[in-house]
Design an enzyme around this catalytic site. Structure first.
Site, PDB file in Angstrom:
ATOM      1  N   GLY A 112      34.881  34.520  47.039  1.00 18.55           N
ATOM      2  CA  GLY A 112      36.279  34.676  46.668  1.00 18.55           C
ATOM      3  C   GLY A 112      36.959  33.323  46.679  1.00 18.55           C
ATOM      4  CD  GLN A 138      40.520  29.521  49.245  1.00 18.39           C
ATOM      5  OE1 GLN A 138      40.362  30.583  48.644  1.00 18.39           O
ATOM      6  NE2 GLN A 138      39.618  29.012  50.069  1.00 18.39           N
ATOM      7  CB  CYS A 169      37.869  30.000  54.762  1.00 16.72           C
ATOM      8  SG  CYS A 169      39.167  29.636  53.577  1.00 16.72           S
ATOM      9  CG  LEU A 170      34.738  28.479  49.513  1.00 16.97           C
ATOM     10  CD1 LEU A 170      34.930  28.721  48.017  1.00 16.97           C
ATOM     11  CD2 LEU A 170      33.348  27.927  49.796  1.00 16.97           C
ATOM     12  CG  HIS A 194      39.200  35.676  53.492  1.00 21.40           C
ATOM     13  ND1 HIS A 194      38.778  35.190  54.712  1.00 21.40           N
ATOM     14  CD2 HIS A 194      39.358  34.592  52.692  1.00 21.40           C
ATOM     15  CE1 HIS A 194      38.695  33.876  54.642  1.00 21.40           C
ATOM     16  NE2 HIS A 194      39.038  33.487  53.422  1.00 21.40           N
ATOM     17  CD  GLU A 195      39.455  34.776  48.779  1.00 22.07           C
ATOM     18  OE1 GLU A 195      40.313  33.888  48.550  1.00 22.07           O
ATOM     19  OE2 GLU A 195      38.390  34.526  49.368  1.00 22.07           O
ATOM     20  CG  HIS A 234      43.487  32.062  51.079  1.00 27.68           C
ATOM     21  ND1 HIS A 234      43.630  30.940  51.859  1.00 27.68           N
ATOM     22  CD2 HIS A 234      42.166  32.389  51.145  1.00 27.68           C
ATOM     23  CE1 HIS A 234      42.466  30.589  52.373  1.00 27.68           C
ATOM     24  NE2 HIS A 234      41.565  31.459  51.963  1.00 27.68           N
TER      25      HIS A 234
END
Length: 194
Positions: free
Chosen positions: A46, A51, A100-101, A142-143, A146
């Site tokens: 994701g 991000q 997380c990226l 999670h996304e 953000h």
């Protein structure tokens, strides 16, 4: 399509509530394509617009790599969610490891409801509604966080946060090496003089 650099921990854009997407455009469609390319290049499941430095209510996801491996959920393929809204959270509270990226190499167990119902606009601006559980639900939640300016580490206890403090400082200072492009830290963040 292009691979975009990902912003990392402590970048202000990760702490802002994102603005709604107002209209479809060639620029938006290019951004969605680039976000998918960036997500796949980074081995993510994701990626939210904040991000990559864009404070708009958009994320892309493709959890099939996880769901196929676990053989427990239906494969949905790549999905773009524009202006998503969580309609309901239900089911048991489940603890799963998340990463997380934007916070490379840091993982921890987070408790979330197992089932989510989300309404959104798809890539063609069609209204959709999806009820998901397990890993797909986890990725959506999670996304979505953000887009609200929330990171998964915000759910950790003060003790767990202290355990990760040195790694977070390393990420914030730009000293963490990752195998995908990230937005460079400002020289003063990296401990250098200007």
């Amino acid at each position: 399509m292009s691979v975009l650099p990902i912003v990392t921990y402590d970048d202000p854009v990760l702490r802002q509530a994102s603005a709604p997407v107002k209209e479809n455009s060639e620029e938006l469609q290019q951004l969605i394509s680039d976000m998918f390319e960036t997500m796949y290049n980074s081995n993510g499941v994701g990626l939210a617009a904040p991000q990559i430095g864009r404070s708009i209510r958009l994320f892309v996801m493709d959890a099939d790599a996880i769901t196929s491996e676990l053989d427990e959920e239906e494969d949905l393929g790549p999905i773009a969610m524009i202006n998503p809204k969580i309609e309901s959270l239900s089911g048991d509270k489940v603890k799963m490891e998340e990463g997380c990226l934007s916070i490379p190499d840091l993982r921890d167990e987070i408790v979330r409801p197992d089932i989510v119902t989300v309404s959104y606009l798809d890539r063609e601006f069609n209204s959709k509604k999806l009820t998901a559980e397990g890993w797909v639900s986890r990725v959506i939640q999670h996304e979505f966080d953000h887009l609200e300016g929330t990171l998964f580490i915000d759910y950790l206890s003060a003790f767990r946060k202290r355990l990760h403090r040195s790694m977070l400082k390393k990420i914030d200072s730009g000293q963490m090496e990752v195998d995908y492009p990230v937005v460079p830290k400002l020289p003063e963040k990296a401990g250098q003089t200007v």
